[in-house]
Design an enzyme around this catalytic site. Sequence first.
Site, PDB file in Angstrom:
ATOM      1  N   TYR A  99       4.111  -1.108   5.126  1.00 42.48           N
ATOM      2  CA  TYR A  99       3.809  -1.742   3.836  1.00 42.48           C
ATOM      3  C   TYR A  99       2.681  -2.748   3.992  1.00 42.48           C
ATOM      4  O   TYR A  99       2.566  -3.415   5.030  1.00 42.48           O
ATOM      5  CB  TYR A  99       5.030  -2.518   3.314  1.00 42.48           C
ATOM      6  CG  TYR A  99       6.111  -1.660   2.719  1.00 42.48           C
ATOM      7  CD1 TYR A  99       6.011  -1.192   1.422  1.00 42.48           C
ATOM      8  CD2 TYR A  99       7.239  -1.325   3.454  1.00 42.48           C
ATOM      9  CE1 TYR A  99       7.006  -0.418   0.858  1.00 42.48           C
ATOM     10  CE2 TYR A  99       8.250  -0.544   2.907  1.00 42.48           C
ATOM     11  CZ  TYR A  99       8.128  -0.096   1.607  1.00 42.48           C
ATOM     12  OH  TYR A  99       9.113   0.670   1.062  1.00 42.48           O
ATOM     13  N   TYR A 110      10.081   4.758   8.139  1.00 45.18           N
ATOM     14  CA  TYR A 110       9.913   3.561   8.974  1.00 45.18           C
ATOM     15  C   TYR A 110      11.276   3.067   9.474  1.00 45.18           C
ATOM     16  O   TYR A 110      12.301   3.287   8.839  1.00 45.18           O
ATOM     17  CB  TYR A 110       9.153   2.460   8.222  1.00 45.18           C
ATOM     18  CG  TYR A 110       9.794   1.956   6.954  1.00 45.18           C
ATOM     19  CD1 TYR A 110      10.836   1.033   6.970  1.00 45.18           C
ATOM     20  CD2 TYR A 110       9.334   2.392   5.709  1.00 45.18           C
ATOM     21  CE1 TYR A 110      11.405   0.555   5.799  1.00 45.18           C
ATOM     22  CE2 TYR A 110       9.886   1.927   4.532  1.00 45.18           C
ATOM     23  CZ  TYR A 110      10.922   1.005   4.590  1.00 45.18           C
ATOM     24  OH  TYR A 110      11.472   0.555   3.422  1.00 45.18           O
ATOM     25  N   ARG A 129      14.412   4.537   7.563  1.00 42.45           N
ATOM     26  CA  ARG A 129      14.427   4.879   6.148  1.00 42.45           C
ATOM     27  C   ARG A 129      13.767   6.238   5.955  1.00 42.45           C
ATOM     28  O   ARG A 129      12.702   6.504   6.508  1.00 42.45           O
ATOM     29  CB  ARG A 129      13.637   3.850   5.306  1.00 42.45           C
ATOM     30  CG  ARG A 129      14.161   2.434   5.255  1.00 42.45           C
ATOM     31  CD  ARG A 129      15.588   2.285   4.753  1.00 42.45           C
ATOM     32  NE  ARG A 129      16.045   3.203   3.728  1.00 42.45           N
ATOM     33  CZ  ARG A 129      15.769   3.134   2.418  1.00 42.45           C
ATOM     34  NH1 ARG A 129      14.995   2.179   1.957  1.00 42.45           N
ATOM     35  NH2 ARG A 129      16.268   4.008   1.553  1.00 42.45           N
ATOM     36  N   HIS A 158      10.224   7.313   1.135  1.00 41.79           N
ATOM     37  CA  HIS A 158      10.727   6.977  -0.211  1.00 41.79           C
ATOM     38  C   HIS A 158       9.683   6.207  -1.003  1.00 41.79           C
ATOM     39  O   HIS A 158       8.789   5.574  -0.437  1.00 41.79           O
ATOM     40  CB  HIS A 158      12.018   6.149  -0.122  1.00 41.79           C
ATOM     41  CG  HIS A 158      11.843   4.832   0.569  1.00 41.79           C
ATOM     42  ND1 HIS A 158      11.835   4.703   1.936  1.00 41.79           N
ATOM     43  CD2 HIS A 158      11.632   3.580   0.080  1.00 41.79           C
ATOM     44  CE1 HIS A 158      11.643   3.440   2.258  1.00 41.79           C
ATOM     45  NE2 HIS A 158      11.502   2.731   1.154  1.00 41.79           N
ATOM     46  N   HIS A 192       9.663   3.337  -4.141  1.00 45.71           N
ATOM     47  CA  HIS A 192      10.455   2.424  -4.970  1.00 45.71           C
ATOM     48  C   HIS A 192       9.999   2.544  -6.420  1.00 45.71           C
ATOM     49  O   HIS A 192       8.793   2.597  -6.693  1.00 45.71           O
ATOM     50  CB  HIS A 192      10.270   0.984  -4.505  1.00 45.71           C
ATOM     51  CG  HIS A 192      10.798   0.727  -3.122  1.00 45.71           C
ATOM     52  ND1 HIS A 192      12.054   0.221  -2.885  1.00 45.71           N
ATOM     53  CD2 HIS A 192      10.238   0.914  -1.902  1.00 45.71           C
ATOM     54  CE1 HIS A 192      12.238   0.092  -1.579  1.00 45.71           C
ATOM     55  NE2 HIS A 192      11.147   0.506  -0.956  1.00 45.71           N
TER      56      HIS A 192
HETATM   57 FE   FE2 Z   1      11.009   0.670   1.208  1.00 43.09          FE
END
Ligand code: FE2
Length: 233
Positions: free
Chosen positions: A102, A141, A151, A154, A156
Amino acid sequence: MTLSPRDRTVHPPALAPAYRSTALRAPRHAPLSMPSGPAEETGPVFGHDLIGGTDADLVHNFSGAPALGERIIVHGHLRDEAGRPVPDALVEVWQANAGGRYRHAKDGYLAPLDPNFGGCGRCMTDAEGRYAFRTIRPGAYPWPNGGNDWRPAHIHFSLFGHAFGQRLVTQMYFEGDPHVALCPIVQSVPDAAAIDRLVARLDMEGTVPFDARAYRFDLVLRGRAATPFEGRA
Ligand SMILES: [Fe+2]
């Protein structure tokens, strides 16, 4: 219109022991259900004039140059609890880059930042309740939970429908990703059919040939077919 109460057997509980950080933030007492009133059944209302340019194009909306990664279209239909399309709803998305990183000060994962990818986008649903984004497929990640938890890829989602009671914050996953079945956050959703509603399907009819594949992700605000709210208190 009085909004239907959330079905707690479908949405994830505030406390999910395998999702360890929920133990620190889950309330100790069961939530109280209250009938919706005017504050939940009206507003907020957004105008199209707030959205523009490349807001819905995450491939280009950070630097202007294209981001690295698998180019995809994410699109779908937004409906309310009665099955009616929800036009003029604000849909916001955020996601990691193709390497699973991110653009956020607190993300310390060793995958590199992409100088051309910000990871945020927004759009309004059209008159038929449809939305679409152009983006890149995010990477998986790792996260600190059980020592080796990853995870699934995905995206959000945050939605404002026509009433504050239609607010939805959730996550979209990708068809065929084996991490969906392994992720404690996904598996905190107590109903297999509800998890299935969080998985976007490859949509070959929506692809742009020689450019981008498409994934379809339909959402429902409240009601029996509701898209599950993400597992946060
Ligand atoms: Fe996330």
